[in-house]
Motif scaffolding. Sequence first.
Motif, PDB file in Angstrom:
ATOM      1  N   LEU A   1      14.231  -4.474  -3.391  1.00 21.96           N
ATOM      2  CA  LEU A   1      14.768  -5.821  -3.647  1.00 21.96           C
ATOM      3  C   LEU A   1      15.899  -6.206  -2.698  1.00 21.96           C
TER       4      LEU A   1
ATOM      5  N   LEU B   1       8.250   1.676  -4.527  1.00 16.80           N
ATOM      6  CA  LEU B   1       7.897   3.090  -4.518  1.00 16.80           C
ATOM      7  C   LEU B   1       9.018   3.918  -5.122  1.00 16.80           C
ATOM      8  N   VAL B   2       8.660   4.775  -6.037  1.00 14.73           N
ATOM      9  CA  VAL B   2       9.641   5.656  -6.669  1.00 14.73           C
ATOM     10  C   VAL B   2       9.238   7.088  -6.383  1.00 14.73           C
TER      11      VAL B   2
ATOM     12  N   PHE C   1      11.332 -11.830  -1.050  1.00 12.31           N
ATOM     13  CA  PHE C   1       9.926 -11.457  -1.116  1.00 12.31           C
ATOM     14  C   PHE C   1       9.121 -12.214  -0.072  1.00 12.31           C
ATOM     15  N   ALA C   2       8.275 -11.515   0.653  1.00  8.30           N
ATOM     16  CA  ALA C   2       7.383 -12.142   1.620  1.00  8.30           C
ATOM     17  C   ALA C   2       5.996 -11.565   1.409  1.00  8.30           C
ATOM     18  N   ASP C   3       5.038 -12.448   1.189  1.00  7.78           N
ATOM     19  CA  ASP C   3       3.695 -11.944   0.901  1.00  7.78           C
ATOM     20  C   ASP C   3       2.893 -11.724   2.178  1.00  7.78           C
TER      21      ASP C   3
ATOM     22  N   THR D   1      -0.783  -6.024  -1.112  1.00  7.30           N
ATOM     23  CA  THR D   1       0.264  -6.291  -0.135  1.00  7.30           C
ATOM     24  C   THR D   1       1.417  -5.313  -0.346  1.00  7.30           C
ATOM     25  N   PRO D   2       1.786  -4.560   0.693  1.00  3.01           N
ATOM     26  CA  PRO D   2       2.837  -3.550   0.488  1.00  3.01           C
ATOM     27  C   PRO D   2       4.153  -4.124  -0.026  1.00  3.01           C
ATOM     28  N   SER D   3       4.447  -5.410   0.268  1.00  2.98           N
ATOM     29  CA  SER D   3       5.704  -5.989  -0.237  1.00  2.98           C
ATOM     30  C   SER D   3       5.731  -6.024  -1.756  1.00  2.98           C
TER      31      SER D   3
ATOM     32  N   VAL E   1       5.462   1.212  12.143  1.00  6.22           N
ATOM     33  CA  VAL E   1       5.030  -0.124  11.744  1.00  6.22           C
ATOM     34  C   VAL E   1       5.517  -0.477  10.341  1.00  6.22           C
ATOM     35  N   VAL E   2       5.838   0.535   9.564  1.00  4.25           N
ATOM     36  CA  VAL E   2       6.382   0.304   8.224  1.00  4.25           C
ATOM     37  C   VAL E   2       7.783   0.886   8.178  1.00  4.25           C
TER      38      VAL E   2
ATOM     39  N   TRP F   1       1.766  -9.968   5.505  1.00  4.07           N
ATOM     40  CA  TRP F   1       1.787  -8.630   6.045  1.00  4.07           C
ATOM     41  C   TRP F   1       0.909  -8.635   7.285  1.00  4.07           C
TER      42      TRP F   1
ATOM     43  N   VAL G   1      14.167   4.877  -4.754  1.00  2.00           N
ATOM     44  CA  VAL G   1      13.488   3.666  -5.221  1.00  2.00           C
ATOM     45  C   VAL G   1      13.503   2.677  -4.062  1.00  2.00           C
ATOM     46  N   VAL G   2      12.364   2.529  -3.407  1.00  5.82           N
ATOM     47  CA  VAL G   2      12.348   1.778  -2.152  1.00  5.82           C
ATOM     48  C   VAL G   2      11.190   0.790  -2.117  1.00  5.82           C
ATOM     49  N   GLN G   3      11.218  -0.030  -1.084  1.00  3.57           N
ATOM     50  CA  GLN G   3      10.103  -0.919  -0.806  1.00  3.57           C
ATOM     51  C   GLN G   3       9.717  -0.756   0.648  1.00  3.57           C
ATOM     52  N   LEU G   4       8.547  -1.253   0.992  1.00  7.17           N
ATOM     53  CA  LEU G   4       8.086  -1.170   2.368  1.00  7.17           C
ATOM     54  C   LEU G   4       8.238  -2.542   3.004  1.00  7.17           C
TER      55      LEU G   4
ATOM     56  N   LEU H   1       4.903  -3.624  -3.612  1.00  2.00           N
ATOM     57  CA  LEU H   1       5.063  -2.265  -4.129  1.00  2.00           C
ATOM     58  C   LEU H   1       6.532  -1.889  -4.219  1.00  2.00           C
TER      59      LEU H   1
END
Lengths: 467, 255
Positions: free
Chosen positions: A360, B126-127, A364-366, B120-122, A353-354, A368, A339-342, B124
């Motif tokens: 969490l 992902l599971v 949070f930063a919108d 925006t990827p933030s 780049v990612v 990109w 369970v991850v985020q980019l 997301l």
Amino acid sequence: MNGQGGLRLVAVDAAAAAQGLAPGMMLGDARSLVPHVHAAEADAAGDAAALDDLADWCTRYSPWAATDGADGICIDVSGVAHLFGGEATLIADLRARLARAGIVSEIAIADTAAAAWALARFGRGGVVPPGGTAAAVSPLPSAALRLPADVAADLERLGLGTVADVARLPRGPLAARFGAGLLERLDRILGHSDGPISPRHPPAAWRTRMNFAEPVGRPEDVALTAERLLERLCVMLGEASLGARRLVLACYRVDGDVQRVVVGTSRPVRAPVRLMRLFRDKLGGIDPGFGIETMLLEAGVAEALPASQADFAGSKDAVGDDLAALVDRLQNRLGPAQVVQLAPCDSHEPVRVVTVIPALSRAFADEWPVSGPRPVRLLPSPEPIEATAPVPDDPPVRFRWRRVDHRVVRADGPERIAPEWWREDRARRSRDYYRIEDEAGRRFWVYRDGAYRPGQPPRWYLHGLFA
Amino acid sequence: MSDAQAVPVDALPVLAALRVELARIERHAPVDGVAGLGDAVLDAALPWGGLRRGGLHEIAGAGHEAAASGFAAGLLARLLVPASEANASAHGMVLWCRLARDGRERGVPYGPGLARFGLTPSRLILVETRRAAEALWAMEEGLRCRRLVAVLGEGLPCDLVASRRLQLAAEAGGATALLVSHAAASASVALSRWRVKPLPSRPLPGGGPGPPRWQVALWRCRGGGNGEWCVEWNDASRRFAVVAALADRPLAAAV
């Protein structure tokens, strides 16, 4: 049994000892003494593992429990004996439980671990009252000092048969003759100094336990107890304005086994209901065996959690908590890495780049960073394609990928992406990326590896798929 | 329904009233429960005047996973547009569930590419799961979370029961469920079912591929009709646009 010049006995049980057998004896000699002796191959690893498990089980008395040598366990019972009705009762309880498991034990409680070690092996065990250590260990043989074999033999040769004999000598010459190690051992056994015990599981500051008069085994009872413990622990955490990040529920079974369940949270939590939801998914993994006699809950990691956050339900924080609760549930069941985020990374290489970060874990930063046209799907590793390009620097006009031919109708590029020179990857070459579309409208991200060199066929790869 | 024909005629008004009541209870939520797709033709084709939030929608892209991902990313971006000014400040999030083993074959969602769809990827989470059952469980859990705007599952075999569970969870939580399927269509209670296929794009002046263009078919829609369009995604305005098929208009006119 183990061989040096033949098979020797490593350990004997009480019945064998009564027949005159002793560790170190040749198996042949033993057989001549007791023809029907039952011998089994020594299993050092198995013994060590069993001792490990036993030490684990001993954490029911105190978190500071550790294996000590090949045949001992050391438990620091300072300040916990009253929970079991005093030191003498504790010893009786431990002895009885071990006996029920078929384990013969010698137990001693003394001011220092070294003294207890010596008394359990060379004395009569039992409880030595505080300050009485020196008197209790003085008559013990000097082997009780637990010295290296050569030093022990030297002491023996000099006629220093007991601890008292050694303790009587002036310290200076003693250190000069046998090294500082002897003095250290002597101080420890006499209670002048104490060595540390490394605990099996680092003890948590926040823990609460429940002992059962009758062992429990029903899942409902286990869940109910877990709930009670959570409520208690959360009150304790609340008083200290803390929230748990990692909780361990240990179930001590009557047969000496310990079952542990661990849950983690992405943010500090002290809401019993929410924590219980995390535990509920995992309690099924607990095998009560013949019953659980003690359950212990501890917050391994606790972080500051001001009271206001938990108390105003319905506020913005509660909404955030809702998301954190979801992530916790998913991570506890599926694993944190699933369970991850980019997060954007300061790089221009498509793969770098990612970065993948735990969900969490960051604010949070919108924002990109904007980049050139990029595919919606990226292949984990670029796949080689057979491509034909009429002019070396041009995009391919047709290519073959996964055994299917594609005719390129539109193409855009190249976008040269050079490897980052500060990285140690010498083999990497710059890549010329093209955005191409075939006649069916499928859009691909392909690249040519390295610049064109005459006489060398260019190598093409497919890296991504555009929508 | 066959039982209804057997009831006496004087019971019919009661039945009708009950049906209305049922429909009210079952769905048809407040007006802000709809996300406009940004194109009048598409919105008009849907009985809700846009994509219904708090329900399950299915996108089939058999053999065209990238096109389906793009279309789904567009839908997610539209869903993330705040329904009203009141919750404009809230950071809506999206849960994207997929099977680990699909990555090698179909690629993994790529942040910078999704960013171009206004997703925006933030936003997301992902599971990645080993088994489809775990992914469906994660979707259901996600749909019950009020902070999530949408939950997407891709490549998950979803039968009637599973789709019913997702639909119920979506109704209860208010988040929108999107299922991107790779396989042939199976029975489903999805509110709308779409099929997406790539189409040759309108070329850029330099001859490069233009904005993504697909053949989008709405082949099943609860309480609505069906239709098929040539749809383009506009990066700049972040909306879908129905374009005349095979139109080769000058660039200025299209933008």
